[in-house]
Design a protein around this motif. Structure first.
Motif, PDB file in Angstrom:
ATOM      1  N   ASN A   1       0.835  -1.191   0.000  1.00  0.00           N
ATOM      2  CA  ASN A   1       0.000   0.000   0.000  1.00  0.00           C
ATOM      3  C   ASN A   1       0.875   1.248   0.000  1.00  0.00           C
ATOM      4  O   ASN A   1       1.920   1.292   0.650  1.00  0.00           O
ATOM      5  N   ALA A   2       0.462   2.265  -0.723  1.00  0.00           N
ATOM      6  CA  ALA A   2       1.275   3.479  -0.859  1.00  0.00           C
ATOM      7  C   ALA A   2       1.493   4.194   0.472  1.00  0.00           C
ATOM      8  O   ALA A   2       2.464   4.936   0.626  1.00  0.00           O
ATOM      9  N   LYS A   3       0.600   3.965   1.424  1.00  0.00           N
ATOM     10  CA  LYS A   3       0.718   4.650   2.716  1.00  0.00           C
ATOM     11  C   LYS A   3       1.641   3.926   3.694  1.00  0.00           C
ATOM     12  O   LYS A   3       1.965   4.454   4.755  1.00  0.00           O
ATOM     13  N   ALA A   4       2.053   2.716   3.336  1.00  0.00           N
ATOM     14  CA  ALA A   4       2.918   1.938   4.233  1.00  0.00           C
ATOM     15  C   ALA A   4       4.305   2.564   4.309  1.00  0.00           C
ATOM     16  O   ALA A   4       4.838   3.062   3.317  1.00  0.00           O
ATOM     17  N   THR A   5       4.896   2.544   5.498  1.00  0.00           N
ATOM     18  CA  THR A   5       6.240   3.079   5.707  1.00  0.00           C
ATOM     19  C   THR A   5       7.203   1.930   5.949  1.00  0.00           C
ATOM     20  O   THR A   5       7.013   1.133   6.873  1.00  0.00           O
TER      21      THR A   5
ATOM     22  N   LYS B   1      -4.240  -7.826  -5.542  1.00  0.00           N
ATOM     23  CA  LYS B   1      -4.151  -6.369  -5.668  1.00  0.00           C
ATOM     24  C   LYS B   1      -5.145  -5.675  -4.743  1.00  0.00           C
ATOM     25  O   LYS B   1      -4.808  -4.681  -4.089  1.00  0.00           O
ATOM     26  N   GLN B   2      -6.354  -6.186  -4.674  1.00  0.00           N
ATOM     27  CA  GLN B   2      -7.353  -5.583  -3.787  1.00  0.00           C
ATOM     28  C   GLN B   2      -6.943  -5.718  -2.321  1.00  0.00           C
ATOM     29  O   GLN B   2      -7.185  -4.812  -1.516  1.00  0.00           O
ATOM     30  N   ALA B   3      -6.305  -6.828  -1.993  1.00  0.00           N
ATOM     31  CA  ALA B   3      -5.830  -7.010  -0.617  1.00  0.00           C
ATOM     32  C   ALA B   3      -4.732  -6.001  -0.288  1.00  0.00           C
ATOM     33  O   ALA B   3      -4.679  -5.463   0.831  1.00  0.00           O
ATOM     34  N   LEU B   4      -3.864  -5.719  -1.235  1.00  0.00           N
ATOM     35  CA  LEU B   4      -2.818  -4.716  -1.022  1.00  0.00           C
ATOM     36  C   LEU B   4      -3.433  -3.327  -0.873  1.00  0.00           C
ATOM     37  O   LEU B   4      -3.011  -2.528  -0.030  1.00  0.00           O
ATOM     38  N   LEU B   5      -4.430  -3.033  -1.692  1.00  0.00           N
ATOM     39  CA  LEU B   5      -5.096  -1.736  -1.608  1.00  0.00           C
ATOM     40  C   LEU B   5      -5.781  -1.557  -0.260  1.00  0.00           C
ATOM     41  O   LEU B   5      -5.876  -0.440   0.259  1.00  0.00           O
ATOM     42  N   ALA B   6      -6.236  -2.680   0.309  1.00  0.00           N
ATOM     43  CA  ALA B   6      -6.869  -2.632   1.627  1.00  0.00           C
ATOM     44  C   ALA B   6      -5.849  -2.664   2.755  1.00  0.00           C
ATOM     45  O   ALA B   6      -6.218  -2.661   3.932  1.00  0.00           O
ATOM     46  N   ASP B   7      -4.559  -2.709   2.394  1.00  0.00           N
ATOM     47  CA  ASP B   7      -3.461  -2.716   3.363  1.00  0.00           C
ATOM     48  C   ASP B   7      -3.463  -3.970   4.236  1.00  0.00           C
ATOM     49  O   ASP B   7      -3.163  -3.911   5.435  1.00  0.00           O
TER      50      ASP B   7
ATOM     51  N   ASN C   1      -1.876   6.268  -9.697  1.00  0.00           N
ATOM     52  CA  ASN C   1      -2.775   6.953  -8.770  1.00  0.00           C
ATOM     53  C   ASN C   1      -2.236   7.011  -7.346  1.00  0.00           C
ATOM     54  O   ASN C   1      -2.952   7.435  -6.421  1.00  0.00           O
ATOM     55  N   ASN C   2      -0.980   6.559  -7.156  1.00  0.00           N
ATOM     56  CA  ASN C   2      -0.346   6.551  -5.830  1.00  0.00           C
ATOM     57  C   ASN C   2      -1.158   5.765  -4.801  1.00  0.00           C
ATOM     58  O   ASN C   2      -1.278   6.154  -3.642  1.00  0.00           O
ATOM     59  N   GLU C   3      -1.701   4.643  -5.255  1.00  0.00           N
ATOM     60  CA  GLU C   3      -2.428   3.758  -4.342  1.00  0.00           C
ATOM     61  C   GLU C   3      -1.540   2.604  -3.881  1.00  0.00           C
ATOM     62  O   GLU C   3      -1.725   2.078  -2.776  1.00  0.00           O
ATOM     63  N   LEU C   4      -0.603   2.195  -4.734  1.00  0.00           N
ATOM     64  CA  LEU C   4       0.360   1.158  -4.387  1.00  0.00           C
ATOM     65  C   LEU C   4       1.763   1.710  -4.613  1.00  0.00           C
ATOM     66  O   LEU C   4       1.958   2.652  -5.379  1.00  0.00           O
ATOM     67  N   GLN C   5       2.726   1.103  -3.959  1.00  0.00           N
ATOM     68  CA  GLN C   5       4.119   1.504  -4.137  1.00  0.00           C
ATOM     69  C   GLN C   5       4.995   0.277  -4.363  1.00  0.00           C
ATOM     70  O   GLN C   5       4.718  -0.817  -3.860  1.00  0.00           O
TER      71      GLN C   5
END
Length: 307
Positions: free
Chosen positions: A171-175, A228-234, A251-255
């Motif tokens: 997920n794009a928000k993951a650090t 992919k949907q599981a990754l988008l759901a983090d 779209n900066n949803e995944l990284q």
């Protein structure tokens, strides 16, 4: 008797899949629509074509005989259409291709212009996992198969189409801590796997085994879209083909998480049984690909080559 060609096609698909649900999916129809057509078809016979026990549908002996007759009728209809087009000087026939699930992001681009040039060709493209793709090729049920991991049990010929690149994706928000090494990173990340029999799963497991990595397995899913949907759901991370995540990256949803040893690179290859006697349609398609594949890659996959 007043059955239609559409009813014959629907009934034949139900017999082949032994499921109204699967038949509706493969025919791109709703389940109620398929059930209604099955009932309308069944009502024209005094002898049952199917039986339902519990929630499972079974085909009677009489039903299987009707299905065989239906297949012959449908093939004759195709033959009439092909003969009409051939009389007009058009290339006609069926082109049958079995494609591994992530190959659905690749194969259509190598087909589009060819199909537009030859409107008399009927395309049958089955999208499934690697094991079933290899099985259909081995049984000579298809002209070609698209894979990124070559089968070791078949004597084949091949045409390379496009490089396949697999990255660690989240997920794009993951650090992710930059200072952590690869081995420790995988111990911390919950990994999402494809199902057994998937080429992506095989490639992912080979990478893990080759690098002696211990992983935290989170879940197993049966399609690239589900992962992919599981990754988008983090829900976790996965090693995924780049080809299927273009929009999510844009779209900066995944990284893509840069780590040593990735990307894994394989090659999308069109394969066929060695010594296969190609039809005029499949011969023409091979000629087209050999001539046009470089231009197709330049026109359709320029974004892909930048990674």
């Amino acid at each position: 008797m007043n059955y239609t060609l559409n009813q014959l096609q629907i009934f034949l698909k139900i017999v082949q899949t032994e499921s109204v649900t699967k038949a509706s999916e493969e025919l791109h129809l709703t389940q109620p629509a398929v059930s209604i057509q099955l009932k309308n078809f069944q009502d024209q016979f005094d002898i049952p074509l199917t039986e339902v026990v519990g929630r499972k549908i079974y085909i009677t002996d009489f039903g299987r005989e009707i299905a065989e007759a239906a297949e012959n009728i449908i093939n004759q209809v195709y033959a009439i259409n092909y003969k009409t087009l051939a009389y007009k000087g058009q290339l006609t026939g069926r082109l049958k291709i079995s494609v591994v699930s992530t190959g659905k992001y690749v194969m259509p681009y190598f087909l589009t212009d060819f199909m537009k040039q030859h409107t008399g060709i009927e395309l049958l493209m089955d999208v499934t996992n690697k094991n079933k793709v290899v099985e259909s090729l081995e049984n000579n049920e298809v002209d070609f198969a698209l894979v990124s991991v070559l089968p070791t049990t078949l004597n084949i010929e091949q045409l390379d189409l496009l490089q396949n690149k697999l990255y660690l994706v989240g997920n794009a928000k993951a650090t992710i801590p930059h200072e952590i090494n690869t081995t420790d990173l995988f111990k911390e990340l919950p990994l999402i796997f494809r199902e057994k029999g998937s080429g992506t799963r095989q490639t992912m497991e080979s990478f893990i085994e080759r690098n002696n990595i211990s992983v935290l397995k989170k879940m197993e899913l049966t399609s690239n879209e589900a992962v992919k949907q599981a990754l988008l759901a983090d829900l976790g991370y996965s090693i995924m083909p780049l080809i299927g995540i273009r929009n999510e990256l844009h779209n900066n949803e995944l990284q893509i998480i840069p780590i040593k040893g990735l990307p894994i690179t394989t090659t999308w290859r069109l394969i066929w049984l060695k010594g296969k006697k190609h039809s005029p349609v499949s011969t023409s398609f091979l000629t087209y690909l050999s001539k046009e594949k470089a231009q197709i890659i330049q026109d359709k996959f320029d974004w892909y080559e930048r990674y």
